[in-house]
Design a protein around this motif. Sequence first.
Motif, PDB file in Angstrom:
ATOM      1  N   ARG A 136       0.843  -1.201   0.000  1.00  0.00           N
ATOM      2  CA  ARG A 136       0.000   0.000   0.000  1.00  0.00           C
ATOM      3  C   ARG A 136       0.879   1.252   0.000  1.00  0.00           C
ATOM      4  NH1 ARG A 136      -3.409  -1.017   4.252  1.00  0.00           N
ATOM      5  NH2 ARG A 136      -1.744  -0.404   5.662  1.00  0.00           N
ATOM      6  N   PRO A 137       0.602   2.198  -0.914  1.00  0.00           N
ATOM      7  CA  PRO A 137       1.376   3.437  -0.924  1.00  0.00           C
ATOM      8  C   PRO A 137       1.087   4.266   0.331  1.00  0.00           C
ATOM      9  CG  PRO A 137      -0.318   3.458  -2.645  1.00  0.00           C
ATOM     10  CD  PRO A 137      -0.388   2.135  -1.965  1.00  0.00           C
ATOM     11  N   ALA A 138       2.089   5.027   0.767  1.00  0.00           N
ATOM     12  CA  ALA A 138       1.924   5.872   1.954  1.00  0.00           C
ATOM     13  C   ALA A 138       0.887   6.960   1.709  1.00  0.00           C
ATOM     14  CB  ALA A 138       3.263   6.493   2.340  1.00  0.00           C
ATOM     15  N   ASP A 139       0.855   7.479   0.486  1.00  0.00           N
ATOM     16  CA  ASP A 139      -0.103   8.523   0.142  1.00  0.00           C
ATOM     17  C   ASP A 139      -0.907   8.049  -1.057  1.00  0.00           C
ATOM     18  OD1 ASP A 139      -1.410  11.032   0.020  1.00  0.00           O
ATOM     19  OD2 ASP A 139       0.036  11.731  -1.475  1.00  0.00           O
ATOM     20  N   LEU A 140      -2.194   7.990  -0.898  1.00  0.00           N
ATOM     21  CA  LEU A 140      -3.061   7.510  -1.969  1.00  0.00           C
ATOM     22  C   LEU A 140      -3.941   8.666  -2.425  1.00  0.00           C
ATOM     23  CD1 LEU A 140      -3.958   5.097  -3.626  1.00  0.00           C
ATOM     24  CD2 LEU A 140      -5.472   4.455  -1.773  1.00  0.00           C
ATOM     25  N   THR A 141      -3.624   9.205  -3.591  1.00  0.00           N
ATOM     26  CA  THR A 141      -4.367  10.323  -4.156  1.00  0.00           C
ATOM     27  C   THR A 141      -4.907   9.904  -5.513  1.00  0.00           C
ATOM     28  OG1 THR A 141      -2.857  11.858  -3.067  1.00  0.00           O
ATOM     29  CG2 THR A 141      -4.242  12.752  -4.805  1.00  0.00           C
ATOM     30  N   LEU A 142      -6.189  10.142  -5.739  1.00  0.00           N
ATOM     31  CA  LEU A 142      -6.792   9.790  -7.019  1.00  0.00           C
ATOM     32  C   LEU A 142      -6.529  10.880  -8.052  1.00  0.00           C
ATOM     33  CD1 LEU A 142     -10.229   8.385  -5.829  1.00  0.00           C
ATOM     34  CD2 LEU A 142      -8.109   7.156  -6.286  1.00  0.00           C
ATOM     35  N   GLU A 143      -6.343  10.454  -9.277  1.00  0.00           N
ATOM     36  CA  GLU A 143      -6.123  11.389 -10.381  1.00  0.00           C
ATOM     37  C   GLU A 143      -7.391  12.210 -10.626  1.00  0.00           C
ATOM     38  OE1 GLU A 143      -4.858  11.272 -15.114  1.00  0.00           O
ATOM     39  OE2 GLU A 143      -4.879   9.429 -13.959  1.00  0.00           O
ATOM     40  N   GLU A 144      -7.232  13.503 -10.760  1.00  0.00           N
ATOM     41  CA  GLU A 144      -8.362  14.405 -11.004  1.00  0.00           C
ATOM     42  C   GLU A 144      -8.881  14.240 -12.431  1.00  0.00           C
ATOM     43  OE1 GLU A 144      -9.906  16.750  -8.987  1.00  0.00           O
ATOM     44  OE2 GLU A 144      -8.743  15.879  -7.343  1.00  0.00           O
ATOM     45  N   GLY A 145     -10.182  14.395 -12.601  1.00  0.00           N
ATOM     46  CA  GLY A 145     -10.778  14.446 -13.925  1.00  0.00           C
ATOM     47  C   GLY A 145     -10.987  13.119 -14.621  1.00  0.00           C
ATOM     48  N   VAL A 146     -10.850  12.017 -13.902  1.00  0.00           N
ATOM     49  CA  VAL A 146     -11.052  10.704 -14.511  1.00  0.00           C
ATOM     50  C   VAL A 146     -12.544  10.368 -14.476  1.00  0.00           C
ATOM     51  CG1 VAL A 146     -10.568   8.231 -14.373  1.00  0.00           C
ATOM     52  CG2 VAL A 146      -8.785   9.887 -13.800  1.00  0.00           C
ATOM     53  N   LYS A 147     -13.088  10.005 -15.624  1.00  0.00           N
ATOM     54  CA  LYS A 147     -14.473   9.531 -15.696  1.00  0.00           C
ATOM     55  C   LYS A 147     -14.406   8.046 -16.009  1.00  0.00           C
ATOM     56  CE  LYS A 147     -18.967  10.076 -17.809  1.00  0.00           C
ATOM     57  NZ  LYS A 147     -19.636   9.576 -16.653  1.00  0.00           N
ATOM     58  N   TRP A 148     -14.840   7.227 -15.060  1.00  0.00           N
ATOM     59  CA  TRP A 148     -14.815   5.785 -15.238  1.00  0.00           C
ATOM     60  C   TRP A 148     -16.012   5.363 -16.072  1.00  0.00           C
ATOM     61  CZ3 TRP A 148     -10.537   3.267 -14.234  1.00  0.00           C
ATOM     62  CH2 TRP A 148      -9.622   3.858 -13.380  1.00  0.00           C
ATOM     63  N   LEU A 149     -15.776   4.517 -17.066  1.00  0.00           N
ATOM     64  CA  LEU A 149     -16.799   4.154 -18.050  1.00  0.00           C
ATOM     65  C   LEU A 149     -17.302   2.725 -17.930  1.00  0.00           C
ATOM     66  CD1 LEU A 149     -15.082   5.828 -21.120  1.00  0.00           C
ATOM     67  CD2 LEU A 149     -16.886   6.782 -19.647  1.00  0.00           C
ATOM     68  N   GLY A 150     -16.536   1.849 -17.314  1.00  0.00           N
ATOM     69  CA  GLY A 150     -17.002   0.474 -17.207  1.00  0.00           C
ATOM     70  C   GLY A 150     -15.910  -0.502 -16.824  1.00  0.00           C
ATOM     71  N   LEU A 151     -16.350  -1.645 -16.363  1.00  0.00           N
ATOM     72  CA  LEU A 151     -15.462  -2.708 -15.897  1.00  0.00           C
ATOM     73  C   LEU A 151     -15.851  -4.011 -16.576  1.00  0.00           C
ATOM     74  CD1 LEU A 151     -13.328  -3.768 -13.830  1.00  0.00           C
ATOM     75  CD2 LEU A 151     -15.266  -4.174 -12.285  1.00  0.00           C
ATOM     76  N   ASP A 152     -14.851  -4.744 -17.038  1.00  0.00           N
ATOM     77  CA  ASP A 152     -15.055  -6.065 -17.618  1.00  0.00           C
ATOM     78  C   ASP A 152     -14.123  -7.031 -16.889  1.00  0.00           C
ATOM     79  OD1 ASP A 152     -15.603  -8.258 -19.277  1.00  0.00           O
ATOM     80  OD2 ASP A 152     -14.180  -7.605 -20.808  1.00  0.00           O
ATOM     81  N   VAL A 153     -14.700  -7.932 -16.103  1.00  0.00           N
ATOM     82  CA  VAL A 153     -13.905  -8.945 -15.417  1.00  0.00           C
ATOM     83  C   VAL A 153     -13.688 -10.092 -16.389  1.00  0.00           C
ATOM     84  CG1 VAL A 153     -13.803 -10.565 -13.495  1.00  0.00           C
ATOM     85  CG2 VAL A 153     -14.784  -8.287 -13.156  1.00  0.00           C
ATOM     86  N   ARG A 154     -12.436 -10.332 -16.721  1.00  0.00           N
ATOM     87  CA  ARG A 154     -12.097 -11.375 -17.698  1.00  0.00           C
ATOM     88  C   ARG A 154     -11.972 -12.752 -17.050  1.00  0.00           C
ATOM     89  NH1 ARG A 154      -9.728  -8.864 -22.428  1.00  0.00           N
ATOM     90  NH2 ARG A 154     -11.148  -7.126 -22.825  1.00  0.00           N
ATOM     91  N   SER A 155     -11.388 -12.798 -15.844  1.00  0.00           N
ATOM     92  CA  SER A 155     -11.252 -14.087 -15.166  1.00  0.00           C
ATOM     93  C   SER A 155     -11.012 -13.885 -13.674  1.00  0.00           C
ATOM     94  CB  SER A 155     -10.099 -14.913 -15.763  1.00  0.00           C
ATOM     95  OG  SER A 155      -8.855 -14.302 -15.498  1.00  0.00           O
ATOM     96  N   HIS A 156     -11.373 -14.906 -12.918  1.00  0.00           N
ATOM     97  CA  HIS A 156     -11.122 -14.966 -11.477  1.00  0.00           C
ATOM     98  C   HIS A 156     -10.550 -16.347 -11.227  1.00  0.00           C
ATOM     99  CE1 HIS A 156     -12.913 -15.436  -7.181  1.00  0.00           C
ATOM    100  NE2 HIS A 156     -11.650 -15.096  -7.132  1.00  0.00           N
ATOM    101  N   ARG A 157      -9.279 -16.387 -10.868  1.00  0.00           N
ATOM    102  CA  ARG A 157      -8.599 -17.676 -10.680  1.00  0.00           C
ATOM    103  C   ARG A 157      -8.210 -17.851  -9.222  1.00  0.00           C
ATOM    104  NH1 ARG A 157      -3.225 -20.273 -11.393  1.00  0.00           N
ATOM    105  NH2 ARG A 157      -2.237 -18.230 -11.405  1.00  0.00           N
TER     106      ARG A 157
END
Length: 134
Positions: free
Chosen positions: A68-89
Amino acid sequence: MSRVPVSACPCGRTDARGKACAFDACCGRYIDHDTPAPDAESLMRSRYSAFVLGRVDHLAASWHASTRPADLTLEEGVKWLGLDVRSHRVIDADHAEVEFVARSRVAGRGQRLHERSRFVREAGRWFYVDGDLK
């Protein structure tokens, strides 16, 4: 941070009839109620939803302390469009991998994050460890 009501879960999970799962019944229970995710895929989906919703608290809490990073900052201006889970092993009872593609847009440009993530379970909780970009 104030909570904005969310109806459909940002992770895109659907029920057996193909209907979008409600946030509260899907990732919301892991993000808002500290319920342990039952498997690595559910944790990965909740982390995607946390990115969409700007929930740095959940991202930090679900990231293994060894990476885990010591400082966790999210990038500004990101618009998330969708998630596709390809596999779970499932590797064994306490290790798993999830391959996924997350799409986003930053400053009008489409981006695609394709990763195979590694997860570990400790004391009954799954944690994101790291991943390889594809």
